[in-house]
Enzyme design. Sequence first.
Site, PDB file in Angstrom:
ATOM      1  N   ALA A  70       0.830  -1.207   0.000  1.00 59.99           N
ATOM      2  CA  ALA A  70       0.000   0.000   0.000  1.00 59.99           C
ATOM      3  C   ALA A  70       0.862   1.255   0.000  1.00 59.99           C
ATOM      4  O   ALA A  70       1.950   1.292   0.583  1.00 59.99           O
ATOM      5  CB  ALA A  70      -0.916  -0.005   1.213  1.00 59.99           C
ATOM      6  N   GLY A 115       0.860  -5.725   0.608  1.00 62.08           N
ATOM      7  CA  GLY A 115      -0.065  -5.893  -0.507  1.00 62.08           C
ATOM      8  C   GLY A 115       0.607  -6.376  -1.774  1.00 62.08           C
ATOM      9  O   GLY A 115      -0.043  -6.987  -2.633  1.00 62.08           O
ATOM     10  N   GLU A 118       0.650 -10.028  -1.432  1.00 56.81           N
ATOM     11  CA  GLU A 118      -0.741 -10.466  -1.566  1.00 56.81           C
ATOM     12  C   GLU A 118      -1.195 -10.476  -3.016  1.00 56.81           C
ATOM     13  O   GLU A 118      -1.941 -11.371  -3.434  1.00 56.81           O
ATOM     14  CB  GLU A 118      -1.651  -9.582  -0.719  1.00 56.81           C
ATOM     15  CG  GLU A 118      -1.463  -9.807   0.777  1.00 56.81           C
ATOM     16  CD  GLU A 118      -2.256  -8.838   1.619  1.00 56.81           C
ATOM     17  OE1 GLU A 118      -3.175  -9.272   2.312  1.00 56.81           O
ATOM     18  OE2 GLU A 118      -1.944  -7.625   1.584  1.00 56.81           O
ATOM     19  N   GLU A 138       2.576  -5.897   7.693  1.00 54.70           N
ATOM     20  CA  GLU A 138       1.521  -4.946   8.058  1.00 54.70           C
ATOM     21  C   GLU A 138       1.434  -4.665   9.550  1.00 54.70           C
ATOM     22  O   GLU A 138       1.181  -3.518   9.955  1.00 54.70           O
ATOM     23  CB  GLU A 138       0.162  -5.449   7.547  1.00 54.70           C
ATOM     24  CG  GLU A 138      -0.064  -5.269   6.059  1.00 54.70           C
ATOM     25  CD  GLU A 138       0.438  -6.431   5.223  1.00 54.70           C
ATOM     26  OE1 GLU A 138       0.055  -6.515   4.050  1.00 54.70           O
ATOM     27  OE2 GLU A 138       1.217  -7.259   5.748  1.00 54.70           O
TER      28      GLU A 138
END
Length: 265
Positions: A70, A115, A118, A138
């Site tokens: 992110a 992310g 991910e 995170e």
Amino acid sequence: MGDLTMVRVERDEAADGVVHVVLDRPEALNAISTALATELGDAFTDLAADGALRAVVLSSATARAFCVGADLKERNGYSDAQLRAQRVVYRRMASALLAVPVPVVAAVAGYALGGGLELALLGDLVVADATAVVGLPEVSVGVIPGLGGTQLLPRRIGVARAAELVYTARRLDAEEAAALGVVDRVVPAGQARTAATGIAATIARNSPVAVRNAKRAIRLGTGVDLAAGLEIEDGAWRATAFSADRAEGVRAFTEKRPPRWPGLP
């Protein structure tokens, strides 16, 4: 497909049916801003409707990073309302990637964090080169994985191993990531996209009907008990066995020639 500035979608000229989706925000190491998430969601939504699609390679335009997660600089100072609005965009992006009915092969070089990892896990196979550094950090910045990491990683490597990586936020080099099963293959530096494209091209030579139904059976069957999973498999088998692709596959085998797949009805 609309105008894309941070995501490139390219047809592979050497492998029919293979499409490359390239993250192209190198100045931010492909940090996922709201705009990038919107473009990536749009790209995969359009690809999901492409009947000629056989396989997708997801990669980065820069060797420094696949994606660092992110965009925290963009988020700095966000109000709760802004964060909730961005969350909708992020979830749409993740859903669009999961909904692609053909295999997605991620080619990871450099950092794939948060992310970014991910995104790779939302696909089907992960090829990493020797420079790869992966992790879900995170909790070290006050959030948790939110693009499927708490669900996808345990399904790949088991609950205890995934929990350790999420709770500690530690990073893995390519070899340890492969040993744990976070990535599927490690190749020499600079070879991730080439290797991923080779896998995608091999997939693309197989029956498109069979590959799509095999992916559907695997994805839908993973989260249910064995009896339910076998029923899902049976439905996928029937959808394949009574297709024109099955008839052509048997005919080509007996005639000792490459199949000419009729493809999707």
